[in-house]
Design a protein around this motif. Sequence first.
Motif, PDB file in Angstrom:
ATOM      1  N   TYR A  46       4.795   8.728  -2.635  1.00 49.90           N
ATOM      2  CA  TYR A  46       4.259   8.812  -3.990  1.00 49.90           C
ATOM      3  C   TYR A  46       4.343  10.225  -4.554  1.00 49.90           C
ATOM      4  CZ  TYR A  46       2.366   4.116  -3.348  1.00 49.90           C
ATOM      5  OH  TYR A  46       2.235   2.763  -3.140  1.00 49.90           O
ATOM      6  N   GLN A  75      -2.263   1.310  -3.382  1.00 44.40           N
ATOM      7  CA  GLN A  75      -2.576   2.581  -2.728  1.00 44.40           C
ATOM      8  C   GLN A  75      -3.950   3.094  -3.166  1.00 44.40           C
ATOM      9  OE1 GLN A  75      -1.608   4.204  -0.354  1.00 44.40           O
ATOM     10  NE2 GLN A  75      -1.462   6.399  -0.623  1.00 44.40           N
ATOM     11  N   GLY A 133      -6.068   0.737   0.993  1.00 42.06           N
ATOM     12  CA  GLY A 133      -5.472   1.877   0.307  1.00 42.06           C
ATOM     13  C   GLY A 133      -6.057   3.208   0.721  1.00 42.06           C
ATOM     14  N   ASN A 134      -5.442   4.259   0.186  1.00 35.45           N
ATOM     15  CA  ASN A 134      -5.804   5.621   0.585  1.00 35.45           C
ATOM     16  C   ASN A 134      -7.241   5.977   0.222  1.00 35.45           C
ATOM     17  OD1 ASN A 134      -4.562   8.094   1.762  1.00 35.45           O
ATOM     18  ND2 ASN A 134      -5.265   8.996  -0.153  1.00 35.45           N
ATOM     19  N   VAL A 147       0.841  -1.197   0.000  1.00 31.46           N
ATOM     20  CA  VAL A 147       0.000   0.000   0.000  1.00 31.46           C
ATOM     21  C   VAL A 147       0.876   1.246   0.000  1.00 31.46           C
ATOM     22  CG1 VAL A 147      -1.703   1.322   1.297  1.00 31.46           C
ATOM     23  CG2 VAL A 147      -1.926  -1.165   1.103  1.00 31.46           C
ATOM     24  N   PHE A 148       1.898   1.250   0.838  1.00 32.62           N
ATOM     25  CA  PHE A 148       2.842   2.358   0.897  1.00 32.62           C
ATOM     26  C   PHE A 148       4.185   1.909   0.325  1.00 32.62           C
ATOM     27  CE2 PHE A 148      -0.080   3.028   4.484  1.00 32.62           C
ATOM     28  CZ  PHE A 148      -0.613   4.256   4.103  1.00 32.62           C
TER      29      PHE A 148
END
Length: 545
Positions: A179, A244, A250-251, A57-58
Motif C-alpha cells: 500500500y 486493510q 486488518g491492520n 487484507v493485503f
Amino acid sequence: MRPARWLFWGCTALYAVIGLYLTVGHGFLMGDALSRISAARSVLFSRDPHLAAIGFVFTPLTAVVQLPTVLLSHWWPGLTAWGVTGVVMSAPFMAGAVVQIYKIGADRGCPPWLIWAVTALFALNPMIVFYGGNGMSEAPFLLLMCWATRRLIRWCTTDDIHDLVAVAVALGLAYLTRYDALAAGLAVTVFVFATTLLRQGWKNKRELLFPASLDAVLVALPTGVAFLAWAATSWLITGEALQQFSSTYGNANILAQSGGGSTDAGYALIFSVAETVVLGPVLPLLVPIVAVLAWRRRDLEVVAAVVVLASVIAFATLSYMRGLTFPFLRFYICALPLMAVLAFQLVPPGGALVERRHGPHGFTRRLVVGSRSVPAALAVALVVFTPVATGALMVSPTLSDQQYALESVVFPAPHDTSDKRRTERRIIASFSTERELARHIDGMRLPEGSVLMDTVYGFAVYTATDNPRTFVIPSDQDFTSIVNRPAEHGIQYVLAVPNTGRGESDAVNRRYPTLYETGADIATLQLEIPNDGQDQPTWRLYRVL
C-alpha cells in the motif's frame, strides 16, 4: 552474456542460498511471508479452491506469483512448510532491484568501477540479503520502486513517453505489492505535472495545462485503476472495500490487539529518522552535498530519485506518527536504494541516453569535461562502510525488532543464557510448534473437513500440513455455517488459541468466546500444545461433542 544478466543470476543464486540456509537450515521464518504462502495454498488446495481465497487484507501480487511453486507442494509439502516458495519468489525480485541500481549508474554515465562498487555495496547490504531470501514483500516492492526511479530519472532528460509509461506501470504493480506505493504514485504524479508545466513556459496560458494534465493522468492511471479494481473486487466479494482498514483481520485491528503503534508523535518522528539513518547512515551527509551539486548543475534527475524513494519513507514516518503502523525497520528500506542513487548522482551526468523516442522537451546530455574521479571517490568513501554499519545496528532489539535474532544464526553462542539470546532462539523457533502440530494432525488420518481452524495464527499449521483439505478455514464459502453448527457438518476437532491479543480476531473465538478456556459446551479438551516460539500462542485441540 551481458553484465546485467550475470549480475541478476548471481544475486538470485546468492539470495536463494542464504534464504534456504535461514529457512530450511535454521527454521527462521517470517510470519507475513508464511501467511502469504498460506493464502496461495488455499487458492489451490483448500476444500473450496478459488482465486478470491487469496484474501483482500493485503494486496495480492506477492502471493499470486507464488502460485506455480505452491502448486508443487501437492507433491512436496516441505516447499510451503519451510517457506521455500517464498524464497523462490523473493530472490529473483531482489536481484532485479540490484540490476536496476546497476542500470541507474550506467544511465548516469558513471565510471564502471564506481557502478560496480556502489551496486555491490547495495547488493551485499545485510538488509537486502535478508529480505532477498525470506519471502517477504520487500523484494518485489524494491524492484518496482527502483524500476520507477530509473525510468523517471531517464524521463527528466529524454521526455520519452516510453519512460513515462514504464514509470506508470511500475507504480501500478507496486500498489499490488504494498500500500506504500500510493504515496509514491501521488508524489510522482505531482512531480510530472509540475515538470511538464514548467517546460511549457508561460506563452500560451490556454494550452498550458493540457500537456501537463495529460502526462499526470498517464502516470497516475495504472495506480488508480489498480486501487479501484482491488477495492471494487473486495467490496463485491466481501462487502468491504478497504479490508486493510475495516476488516477484523486488518491492520487497524492488529495494532489494537497487539498494542502496536505510537501515541507520541514526537517520539515516532525521532524513531523514524533513526530507522532511516540505520539503513542509510551517510544520507545526512549525502543529501545536502548532492542537493548543492544538483542546484549548480540544474540537474532535475536528483529530484526525480528523491520524489519516488523519499515519498515512501515519508509515508512510513507519517503512518507511525499517527499510530497506524508498527515500528519495523523494513518499512524504511527505501533508504538503501536512495543512498545508492544519490551516490551515483555525486558524479555529473555524462553521455547521451539510448532512447526510443526523443520527446519535445528532451535534450541530449553532453559529457562534462574535467575530472570525474574526485566525486566518484567521494561517493564510494561515503557508502563503503554502510553494510557494516547497518549489519551492526540490525542486532539492536530497539531499532531492528524483526531482524535482531539473526545474531544467533550468524554468531551462534549455544552457552550464552542471557535474556536477549534466549529471546532470539525463541524467535528463530517460531512456527516449529505449528509444524509439529500439523504433523500430529496428519498422523490422525482424519477425513476431509474435520478440523475447524482460523488462519489468524493457524496459517503456519496450514502451510505445514500434508493434507490441507482436512481443515475448514475462513476462505471456505461454507465456513460461517460450519462455525455455527460444527458437529452437524462433520467437524471432529477445533484448533483453539487464547481469546486475547490477536486471538480476539479469531473467528472461532468470536463465535465461542469461552471455547479456549472451557470448550464452550461444544467440545472437550483433547490436547494442549505449549509453543516454543516467541509471542506465539499455546494451542489447544478440542474434540467436538
